[in-house]
Design a protein around this motif. Structure first.
Motif, PDB file in Angstrom:
ATOM      1  N   GLY A  55       0.897  -1.259  -0.081  1.00 51.51           N
ATOM      2  CA  GLY A  55      -0.024  -0.082  -0.076  1.00 51.51           C
ATOM      3  C   GLY A  55       0.707   1.296   0.078  1.00 51.51           C
ATOM      4  N   ILE A  56       0.452   2.088  -0.756  1.00 51.37           N
ATOM      5  CA  ILE A  56       1.301   3.479  -0.886  1.00 51.37           C
ATOM      6  C   ILE A  56       0.482   4.694  -0.883  1.00 51.37           C
ATOM      7  N   PHE A  57      -0.537   4.577   0.035  1.00 48.52           N
ATOM      8  CA  PHE A  57      -1.428   5.552   0.105  1.00 48.52           C
ATOM      9  C   PHE A  57      -0.819   6.962   0.513  1.00 48.52           C
ATOM     10  N   SER A  58       0.468   6.678   1.233  1.00 46.41           N
ATOM     11  CA  SER A  58       1.184   7.902   1.820  1.00 46.41           C
ATOM     12  C   SER A  58       1.809   8.414   0.469  1.00 46.41           C
ATOM     13  N   THR A  59       2.115   7.788  -0.476  1.00 41.04           N
ATOM     14  CA  THR A  59       2.733   8.370  -2.061  1.00 41.04           C
ATOM     15  C   THR A  59       1.468   9.035  -2.489  1.00 41.04           C
ATOM     16  N   TYR A  60       1.967  10.159  -2.763  1.00 38.17           N
ATOM     17  CA  TYR A  60       0.973  11.283  -3.274  1.00 38.17           C
ATOM     18  C   TYR A  60       0.757  11.227  -4.971  1.00 38.17           C
ATOM     19  N   VAL A  61       1.825  11.094  -5.394  1.00 40.11           N
ATOM     20  CA  VAL A  61       1.849  11.003  -6.976  1.00 40.11           C
ATOM     21  C   VAL A  61       2.438   9.799  -7.675  1.00 40.11           C
ATOM     22  N   MET A  62       1.561   9.279  -8.560  1.00 41.05           N
ATOM     23  CA  MET A  62       1.826   8.066  -9.519  1.00 41.05           C
ATOM     24  C   MET A  62       2.054   8.786 -10.829  1.00 41.05           C
ATOM     25  N   GLY A  63       3.109   8.505 -11.432  1.00 33.50           N
ATOM     26  CA  GLY A  63       3.370   9.050 -12.839  1.00 33.50           C
ATOM     27  C   GLY A  63       3.772   7.846 -13.767  1.00 33.50           C
ATOM     28  N   TRP A  64       3.957   8.476 -14.877  1.00 34.45           N
ATOM     29  CA  TRP A  64       4.327   7.480 -16.061  1.00 34.45           C
ATOM     30  C   TRP A  64       5.236   8.360 -17.080  1.00 34.45           C
ATOM     31  N   PHE A  65       6.309   7.910 -17.308  1.00 30.45           N
ATOM     32  CA  PHE A  65       7.219   8.460 -18.242  1.00 30.45           C
ATOM     33  C   PHE A  65       7.521   7.678 -19.346  1.00 30.45           C
ATOM     34  N   ARG A  66       8.160   7.893 -20.071  1.00 31.57           N
ATOM     35  CA  ARG A  66       8.816   7.080 -21.369  1.00 31.57           C
ATOM     36  C   ARG A  66      10.164   7.623 -21.856  1.00 31.57           C
ATOM     37  N   GLN A  67      10.879   6.832 -22.307  1.00 34.09           N
ATOM     38  CA  GLN A  67      11.962   6.952 -22.989  1.00 34.09           C
ATOM     39  C   GLN A  67      12.232   6.202 -24.183  1.00 34.09           C
ATOM     40  N   ALA A  68      12.552   6.946 -25.256  1.00 29.21           N
ATOM     41  CA  ALA A  68      12.653   6.382 -26.769  1.00 29.21           C
ATOM     42  C   ALA A  68      14.524   6.189 -26.834  1.00 29.21           C
ATOM     43  N   PRO A  69      14.788   5.335 -27.769  1.00 31.97           N
ATOM     44  CA  PRO A  69      16.133   5.371 -27.842  1.00 31.97           C
ATOM     45  C   PRO A  69      16.916   6.631 -28.271  1.00 31.97           C
ATOM     46  N   GLY A  70      17.924   7.048 -27.380  1.00 34.17           N
ATOM     47  CA  GLY A  70      18.585   8.059 -27.905  1.00 34.17           C
ATOM     48  C   GLY A  70      17.906   9.263 -27.230  1.00 34.17           C
ATOM     49  N   LYS A  71      16.864   9.380 -26.622  1.00 36.18           N
ATOM     50  CA  LYS A  71      16.237  10.535 -25.999  1.00 36.18           C
ATOM     51  C   LYS A  71      16.238  10.387 -24.726  1.00 36.18           C
ATOM     52  N   GLU A  72      15.909  11.716 -23.991  1.00 38.23           N
ATOM     53  CA  GLU A  72      15.885  11.604 -22.473  1.00 38.23           C
ATOM     54  C   GLU A  72      14.499  11.171 -22.083  1.00 38.23           C
ATOM     55  N   ARG A  73      14.414  10.838 -20.796  1.00 39.27           N
ATOM     56  CA  ARG A  73      13.106  10.322 -20.248  1.00 39.27           C
ATOM     57  C   ARG A  73      12.141  11.590 -20.155  1.00 39.27           C
ATOM     58  N   GLU A  74      10.940  11.260 -20.901  1.00 40.80           N
ATOM     59  CA  GLU A  74      10.083  12.325 -20.771  1.00 40.80           C
ATOM     60  C   GLU A  74       8.738  12.094 -19.953  1.00 40.80           C
ATOM     61  N   PHE A  75       7.963  13.073 -19.341  1.00 36.12           N
ATOM     62  CA  PHE A  75       6.897  13.175 -18.700  1.00 36.12           C
ATOM     63  C   PHE A  75       5.672  12.816 -19.686  1.00 36.12           C
ATOM     64  N   VAL A  76       4.753  11.689 -19.228  1.00 32.91           N
ATOM     65  CA  VAL A  76       3.715  11.366 -19.854  1.00 32.91           C
ATOM     66  C   VAL A  76       2.469  11.686 -19.185  1.00 32.91           C
ATOM     67  N   ALA A  77       2.177  11.313 -17.915  1.00 34.86           N
ATOM     68  CA  ALA A  77       0.897  11.674 -17.379  1.00 34.86           C
ATOM     69  C   ALA A  77       1.335  11.342 -15.817  1.00 34.86           C
ATOM     70  N   ALA A  78       0.480  12.168 -14.748  1.00 32.58           N
ATOM     71  CA  ALA A  78       0.658  11.696 -13.383  1.00 32.58           C
ATOM     72  C   ALA A  78      -0.786  12.074 -12.702  1.00 32.58           C
ATOM     73  N   SER A  79      -0.754  11.554 -11.717  1.00 33.02           N
ATOM     74  CA  SER A  79      -2.173  11.395 -10.827  1.00 33.02           C
ATOM     75  C   SER A  79      -1.828  11.410  -9.395  1.00 33.02           C
ATOM     76  N   THR A  80      -2.631  12.179  -8.646  1.00 34.71           N
ATOM     77  CA  THR A  80      -2.495  12.173  -7.137  1.00 34.71           C
ATOM     78  C   THR A  80      -3.084  10.698  -6.714  1.00 34.71           C
ATOM     79  N   TRP A  81      -2.776  10.067  -5.672  1.00 35.44           N
ATOM     80  CA  TRP A  81      -3.559   8.520  -5.450  1.00 35.44           C
ATOM     81  C   TRP A  81      -4.765   8.520  -5.349  1.00 35.44           C
ATOM     82  N   SER A  82      -5.428   9.785  -5.019  1.00 35.35           N
ATOM     83  CA  SER A  82      -7.013   9.772  -4.916  1.00 35.35           C
ATOM     84  C   SER A  82      -7.427   9.863  -6.457  1.00 35.35           C
TER      85      SER A  82
END
Length: 124
Positions: A27-54
């Motif tokens: 359980g990660i109820f105390s963890t406020y944010v869940m996020g998705w990132f992606r990284q393509a070959p030769g590129k930096e990791r980039e933000f995709v989406a995020a959500s508060t746990w609620s």
């Protein structure tokens, strides 16, 4: 310690859909944010989406807004990324991440825990 395990990646044709899942080890109820990132070959990791746990607050990168949806199932300690109308530019390794505050949600440094990643390949 929190362990995140992504699943649901694969090969899909352009215009198709995939749903990624990210299961937390405890359980990660105390963890406020869940996020998705992606990284393509030769590129930096980039933000995709995020959500508060609620789920009451979400944020999306401009490139995916309107096509991707982040959601969560608290009973299963799982967060999802529904990806529709995929295109070749969405090809990348997708990572799930967990952080403890809703701050600069687009910055990888804001997240403490990371999954191992799941490959998404979109054929054109």
């Amino acid at each position: 310690q929190v362990t995140l395990v992504e699943s649901g990646g694969g090969l899909v044709q352009a215009g198709g859909s995939l749903r990624l899942s990210c299961a937390a080890s405890r359980g990660i109820f105390s963890t406020y944010v869940m996020g998705w990132f992606r990284q393509a070959p030769g590129k930096e990791r980039e933000f995709v989406a995020a959500s508060t746990w609620s789920g009451s607050t979400t944020s999306y990168a401009d490139s995916v807004n309107g096509r991707f949806t982040i959601s969560r199932d608290n009973a299963k300690n799982t967060v999802y990324l529904q990806m529709n109308n995929l295109n070749a530019e969405d090809t990348a390794v997708y990572y799930c991440a967990a952080g403890q505050r809703w701050g600069r949600v687009g910055s990888p440094g804001e997240y403490k825990y990371w999954g191992q990643g799941t490959q998404v390949t979109v054929s054109s």
